[in-house]
Every structure is written in structure tokens, then in C-alpha cells.
Design a protein around this motif. Structure first.
Motif, PDB file in Angstrom:
ATOM      1  N   LEU A   1       0.842  -1.195   0.000  1.00  0.00           N
ATOM      2  CA  LEU A   1       0.000   0.000   0.000  1.00  0.00           C
ATOM      3  C   LEU A   1       0.877   1.244   0.000  1.00  0.00           C
ATOM      4  O   LEU A   1       1.853   1.332   0.743  1.00  0.00           O
ATOM      5  CB  LEU A   1      -0.899   0.011   1.237  1.00  0.00           C
ATOM      6  N   PRO A   2       0.557   2.239  -0.817  1.00  0.00           N
ATOM      7  CA  PRO A   2       1.332   3.482  -0.827  1.00  0.00           C
ATOM      8  C   PRO A   2       1.271   4.166   0.534  1.00  0.00           C
ATOM      9  O   PRO A   2       0.236   4.130   1.218  1.00  0.00           O
ATOM     10  CB  PRO A   2       0.632   4.328  -1.907  1.00  0.00           C
ATOM     11  N   LYS A   3       2.373   4.802   0.936  1.00  0.00           N
ATOM     12  CA  LYS A   3       2.419   5.483   2.233  1.00  0.00           C
ATOM     13  C   LYS A   3       1.348   6.566   2.371  1.00  0.00           C
ATOM     14  O   LYS A   3       0.752   6.716   3.438  1.00  0.00           O
ATOM     15  CB  LYS A   3       3.806   6.064   2.467  1.00  0.00           C
ATOM     16  N   PRO A   4       1.083   7.368   1.313  1.00  0.00           N
ATOM     17  CA  PRO A   4       0.016   8.370   1.463  1.00  0.00           C
ATOM     18  C   PRO A   4      -1.336   7.754   1.796  1.00  0.00           C
ATOM     19  O   PRO A   4      -2.116   8.332   2.568  1.00  0.00           O
ATOM     20  CB  PRO A   4      -0.009   9.070   0.093  1.00  0.00           C
ATOM     21  N   LEU A   5      -1.628   6.586   1.215  1.00  0.00           N
ATOM     22  CA  LEU A   5      -2.904   5.932   1.501  1.00  0.00           C
ATOM     23  C   LEU A   5      -2.957   5.475   2.951  1.00  0.00           C
ATOM     24  O   LEU A   5      -3.974   5.633   3.631  1.00  0.00           O
ATOM     25  CB  LEU A   5      -3.110   4.742   0.565  1.00  0.00           C
ATOM     26  N   LEU A   6      -1.846   4.919   3.449  1.00  0.00           N
ATOM     27  CA  LEU A   6      -1.794   4.498   4.846  1.00  0.00           C
ATOM     28  C   LEU A   6      -1.969   5.695   5.780  1.00  0.00           C
ATOM     29  O   LEU A   6      -2.657   5.608   6.801  1.00  0.00           O
ATOM     30  CB  LEU A   6      -0.464   3.797   5.132  1.00  0.00           C
TER      31      LEU A   6
ATOM     32  N   GLU B   1      -2.103  14.894  -2.825  1.00  0.00           N
ATOM     33  CA  GLU B   1      -2.423  13.516  -3.193  1.00  0.00           C
ATOM     34  C   GLU B   1      -2.570  12.696  -1.923  1.00  0.00           C
ATOM     35  O   GLU B   1      -1.661  12.639  -1.099  1.00  0.00           O
ATOM     36  CB  GLU B   1      -1.298  12.944  -4.068  1.00  0.00           C
ATOM     37  N   LYS B   2      -3.724  12.015  -1.766  1.00  0.00           N
ATOM     38  CA  LYS B   2      -3.999  11.280  -0.541  1.00  0.00           C
ATOM     39  C   LYS B   2      -3.982   9.767  -0.719  1.00  0.00           C
ATOM     40  O   LYS B   2      -4.253   9.034   0.237  1.00  0.00           O
ATOM     41  CB  LYS B   2      -5.361  11.712   0.019  1.00  0.00           C
ATOM     42  N   ILE B   3      -3.670   9.295  -1.914  1.00  0.00           N
ATOM     43  CA  ILE B   3      -3.729   7.858  -2.179  1.00  0.00           C
ATOM     44  C   ILE B   3      -2.417   7.313  -2.729  1.00  0.00           C
ATOM     45  O   ILE B   3      -1.900   6.311  -2.250  1.00  0.00           O
ATOM     46  CB  ILE B   3      -4.881   7.536  -3.160  1.00  0.00           C
ATOM     47  N   LYS B   4      -1.839   7.974  -3.720  1.00  0.00           N
ATOM     48  CA  LYS B   4      -0.664   7.444  -4.400  1.00  0.00           C
ATOM     49  C   LYS B   4       0.628   8.005  -3.825  1.00  0.00           C
ATOM     50  O   LYS B   4       0.627   8.969  -3.068  1.00  0.00           O
ATOM     51  CB  LYS B   4      -0.764   7.744  -5.895  1.00  0.00           C
ATOM     52  N   ASN B   5       1.755   7.392  -4.227  1.00  0.00           N
ATOM     53  CA  ASN B   5       3.057   7.786  -3.692  1.00  0.00           C
ATOM     54  C   ASN B   5       3.562   9.110  -4.249  1.00  0.00           C
ATOM     55  O   ASN B   5       4.391   9.770  -3.622  1.00  0.00           O
ATOM     56  CB  ASN B   5       4.097   6.698  -3.980  1.00  0.00           C
ATOM     57  N   SER B   6       3.094   9.467  -5.440  1.00  0.00           N
ATOM     58  CA  SER B   6       3.566  10.701  -6.064  1.00  0.00           C
ATOM     59  C   SER B   6       2.379  11.578  -6.450  1.00  0.00           C
ATOM     60  O   SER B   6       1.353  11.073  -6.912  1.00  0.00           O
ATOM     61  CB  SER B   6       4.393  10.390  -7.315  1.00  0.00           C
ATOM     62  N   PRO B   7       2.509  12.905  -6.295  1.00  0.00           N
ATOM     63  CA  PRO B   7       1.421  13.810  -6.687  1.00  0.00           C
ATOM     64  C   PRO B   7       1.339  13.908  -8.213  1.00  0.00           C
ATOM     65  O   PRO B   7       2.362  14.075  -8.880  1.00  0.00           O
ATOM     66  CB  PRO B   7       1.826  15.146  -6.051  1.00  0.00           C
ATOM     67  N   ASN B   8       0.149  13.798  -8.746  1.00  0.00           N
ATOM     68  CA  ASN B   8      -0.058  13.826 -10.191  1.00  0.00           C
ATOM     69  C   ASN B   8      -0.142  15.267 -10.670  1.00  0.00           C
ATOM     70  O   ASN B   8      -1.105  15.977 -10.397  1.00  0.00           O
ATOM     71  CB  ASN B   8      -1.351  13.072 -10.533  1.00  0.00           C
ATOM     72  N   THR B   9       0.877  15.691 -11.398  1.00  0.00           N
ATOM     73  CA  THR B   9       0.919  17.074 -11.888  1.00  0.00           C
ATOM     74  C   THR B   9      -0.269  17.382 -12.789  1.00  0.00           C
ATOM     75  O   THR B   9      -0.834  18.485 -12.738  1.00  0.00           O
ATOM     76  CB  THR B   9       2.230  17.327 -12.657  1.00  0.00           C
ATOM     77  N   LYS B  10      -0.676  16.412 -13.616  1.00  0.00           N
ATOM     78  CA  LYS B  10      -1.791  16.650 -14.530  1.00  0.00           C
ATOM     79  C   LYS B  10      -3.105  16.883 -13.796  1.00  0.00           C
ATOM     80  O   LYS B  10      -4.038  17.476 -14.343  1.00  0.00           O
ATOM     81  CB  LYS B  10      -1.927  15.477 -15.505  1.00  0.00           C
ATOM     82  N   LYS B  11      -3.174  16.411 -12.553  1.00  0.00           N
ATOM     83  CA  LYS B  11      -4.357  16.675 -11.740  1.00  0.00           C
ATOM     84  C   LYS B  11      -4.151  17.898 -10.844  1.00  0.00           C
ATOM     85  O   LYS B  11      -4.925  18.165  -9.942  1.00  0.00           O
ATOM     86  CB  LYS B  11      -4.689  15.456 -10.882  1.00  0.00           C
ATOM     87  N   ARG B  12      -3.048  18.601 -11.101  1.00  0.00           N
ATOM     88  CA  ARG B  12      -2.689  19.842 -10.384  1.00  0.00           C
ATOM     89  C   ARG B  12      -2.495  19.589  -8.884  1.00  0.00           C
ATOM     90  O   ARG B  12      -2.900  20.383  -8.045  1.00  0.00           O
ATOM     91  CB  ARG B  12      -3.740  20.937 -10.619  1.00  0.00           C
ATOM     92  N   LEU B  13      -1.860  18.472  -8.588  1.00  0.00           N
ATOM     93  CA  LEU B  13      -1.539  18.128  -7.207  1.00  0.00           C
ATOM     94  C   LEU B  13      -0.051  18.364  -6.969  1.00  0.00           C
ATOM     95  O   LEU B  13       0.788  17.997  -7.797  1.00  0.00           O
ATOM     96  CB  LEU B  13      -1.893  16.675  -6.915  1.00  0.00           C
TER      97      LEU B  13
END
Length: 391
Positions: free
Chosen positions: A187-192, A220-232
Motif C-alpha cells: 500500500l502506498p504510504k500516502p494511503l496508509l 495527493e492522498k492515495i498514491k506515492n507521487s502527486p499527479n501534476t496533470k491533476k494539479r496536485l
């Protein structure tokens, strides 16, 4: 007309009457009501076992050294049993809910007896001397075992633990079963962090994400890296490290004894002050997620160190120098001084520690690379503190 005084528990009494003769007959064996199921070309039984039965019922057969064929499960991970015991102690002593996942064990079907009553309901009879070989959960079993046999037995003595019992007599298949159960994506750390209990580090982190404009809807609250395309821009893991560093100078401190509301208000106030005053962050602090463009976010993460996890860790460690633990507050003047630093990648404080120049970059327009190692962070923090006259 129905009789309102008619006992409502007659089905229970019927079941107890059905089972009583078997428990009487097999009173010297271990007997557990169970549910049978079929999965993956084999038969399994789900049973619930009192904590005090586990030490004698289950046995671990971990692999030794470099020989996987020497056991049915992985070698013990040092320290993991203590982590589980500490989790149980902490939750139980605070009168909070806790959970340990189902253990999985294996047994030769010829060594146990199943008495079936239909609809998958059965009675599992395990003769004395028969051991169930753990294929998944040896650390949980060892933690329960040590608590039961130690001075803290009362913590879990009245609890039950589920076991999925695989009826299998082939050693190679047992090893394959363990491999298949262990072969899951971590599980990605952000999700935990996002699913963590609302207390300490996690509680403060969740609160300031809402209270600090540059984090709100940009994390970003779920994945390990913030998605730039989602402006995170950030992840919950980045911000959790910042939180712990700001209060203890340790990115891994869980801040268990901190008052979430008081600590969150103090840190959020300082971060809002800093991000609103810093030239490199003002624009992104003032703009909402919907108003930002993908190019703006991409530019910020590329140019500003505070758009990176390492930058937030450095900021947290510097905020710790402004923290007053006696009244849970941050010195406003020191926060102002931090906001006036050059937080761009070209800033002289970060050169040759966390920002390294690459003489042969893949992209000539991006000649810098970021170093995330703790030694580089320490050098950057010390250089900033010297520059500010704090040491």
C-alpha cells in the motif's frame, strides 16, 4: 395468536444440544465450530480460536538463513513482533478498538476430523499433539504467544483469533500458497497516512491540509507521487514528515501525546504566514486548485524547493527552531525570517547539498537533480541556520 412469552433462543438451544454430545465425546481434544469452503482446488475451514489456545495449537516453520525449502513461511523479520505487541498494548490500554488479520495455517487433512452438519457448518476436531503449520501470520502468532505467556496475558486473554485452515499435505503447495498470499502490491504510504487514526501526527496532518491554503485540494492522498496533470503538488506523506519535524525534529515521530487541535492551530497559523509571505509560494498559496493550471504546477514543482518533499522536510526542521513547546506556538519573527529565504532551486543555501548540478543532464533545460538523503538535508538545515544566525 402468538405467545409473547415463548422463548426466542430455542434455535440456539437446539444447536447447543446438537453440539453437546460431540464436545462431551471429544472433551480431551480441541474442538472448534467451523465453516468449510472450497477455493483454488482445495478445501479450507474457518475457525475461531481463543488466545490461550494459539501457543499450543499453532507452530511456526520459518525458513532458515538462505534455504527457503527449510520452512513453510518467511524468516522472521527482526522487530516486527515487538511492533505488533506495542500496537496491541497501546490500543488496549487506551481502550481503543484494534484488529489483527486472519492467520492462515496448513494441516494434513488426515490429521484432523471434520463432522459436518450441512450448509458448510461443521465441527473441527484436532487431536492432541497435532500442530497447525502457519503459512501466513507467524509474527502475529508470536506476538500473541509472548503476551499470553508473559505478565500481560490479561490484555488479550479473552479475545479470539480467526484461522483459515488449509487442508493440504503437500509441502511444495504450502510454499506456493505462502508466495501467492505474500505477492501483493504494498500500500502506498500516502494511503496508509490517509487512513490513519485521527490522532498525533496523522490527526495534525489531516487538519493542516484543510487549514493551509497551499495544501488544500492540492495534496495527493492515495498514491506515492502527486499527479501534476491533476494539479496536485504534495502527498500526505510529505506533509506528515513536515508535521513531525516541526514539533520534534524527527520525521518519523508519531506525536502520540500531542493535542491535535492545539498543535494544528499553531502549525497552520505559522505555515499560512510563511507561504503567504514567501515570494516563491505566494502565487500558489493564493490560488485555489481550480484556478491553477497544469503548467503552473509543473513550474512550481520544478523551480521551488518547497514544491518537493525534501523542501518540506527542511522547512519542518527549521520550524522546529522556532517552536516553543511550553505554550505550543511558533515564533512569528523566526517564521517571517524563514519566509524571506530564497527557496528556489538556485538558492545558494541548497546548492551542493540537496540540489546537485548535473554536468550531463538528460534534459539540458533541467540541469539540477534533488538529493533526498538525510545527510544532505542536515547540511542544508545547518547552512540555513547559520545564514539566519540561529547557531
Amino acid at each position: 395468536m402468538s405467545d409473547s412469552n415463548q422463548p426466542q433462543s430455542s434455535p440456539n438451544r437446539t444447536l447447543e444440544g446438537l453440539l453437546a454430545p460431540y464436545f462431551a465425546e471429544y472433551h480431551r481434544e480441541k474442538c472448534y465450530p467451523g465453516l468449510t469452503l472450497h477455493q483454488g482446488k482445495r478445501r479450507m475451514v474457518q475457525i475461531n480460536v481463543p488466545a490461550h489456545d494459539l501457543p499450543t495449537l499453532l507452530q511456526e516453520k520459518p525458513s532458515d538463513d538462505n534455504d527457503p525449502d527449510s520452512g513453510k513461511n518467511r524468516p522472521e523479520v527482526p522487530g516486527h513482533v515487538e511492533e505488533i505487541k506495542e500496537y496491541l498494548r497501546d490500543r488496549i490500554k487506551k481502550d481503543k478498538p484494534w484488529i489483527l488479520g486472519t492467520l492462515t495455517a496448513n494441516v494434513d487433512p488426515d490429521k484432523i476430523q471434520l463432522i459436518e452438519f450441512g450448509r458448510g457448518i461443521c465441527l473441527v476436531i484436532i487431536r492432541r499433539g497435532v500442530k497447525l503449520d502457519i503459512t501466513d501470520g507467524q509474527h502475529r502468532k508470536r506476538a500473541i504467544h509472548e503476551l499470553i505467556e508473559g505478565s500481560e496475558a490479561e490484555l488479550i486473554a479473552n479475545h479470539d483469533f480467526p484461522i483459515t485452515l488449509v487442508l493440504e499435505n503437500k509441502f511444495e503447495q504450502c510454499q506456493t500458497d505462502f508466495r501467492d498470499m505474500a505477492d501483493t502490491k504494498p500500500l502506498p504510504k500516502p494511503l496508509l497516512k490517509s487512513f490513519g487514526e485521527f490522532e498525533g501526527q496523522v490527526g495534525i496532518m489531516k487538519t493542516i491540509i484543510k487549514q493551509v491554503s497551499i495544501f488544500a485540494d492540492k495534496t495527493e492522498k492515495i498514491k506515492n507521487s502527486p499527479n501534476t496533470k491533476k494539479r496536485l503538488i504534495y502527498t500526505t506523506n510529505y506533509i506528515a514528515k513536515l508535521v513531525s519535524c516541526a514539533f520534534t525534529d524527527d520525521p518519523n515521530d508519531e506525536l502520540k501525546n500531542y493535542d491535535v487541535e492545539q498543535a494544528s492551530n499553531a502549525l497552520a497559523s505559522s505555515l499560512n504566514q510563511l507561504f503567504s509571505q514567501c515570494l516563491q509560494t505566494q502565487h500558489f498559496y493564493e490560488k485555489t486548485h481550480d484556478d491553477l493550471t497544469v503548467k503552473e504546477v509543473e513550474y512550481f514543482k520544478e523551480v521551488c524547493l518547497l514544491g518537493q518533499s525534501v523542501g518540506l522536510e527542511i522547512l519542518g526542521r527549521l520550524l522546529y527552531c522556532a517552536y516553543n513547546k511550553h505554550n505550543i506556538s511558533f515564533d512569528e519573527e523566526k517564521v517571517r525570517q524563514l519566509s524571506q529565504l530564497d527557496w528556489s532551486r538556485e538558492g545558494h543555501l541548497w546548492q551542493d547539498n540537496v540540489v546537485l548540478f548535473d554536468p550531463n543532464p538528460k534534459n539540458p533545460k533541467k540541469p539540477y537533480k534533488i538529493a533526498y538523503v538525510s545527510s544532505a538535508v542536515k547540511i542544508a538545515v545547518d547552512r540555513a541556520k547559520t545564514h539566519l544566525g540561529w547557531i
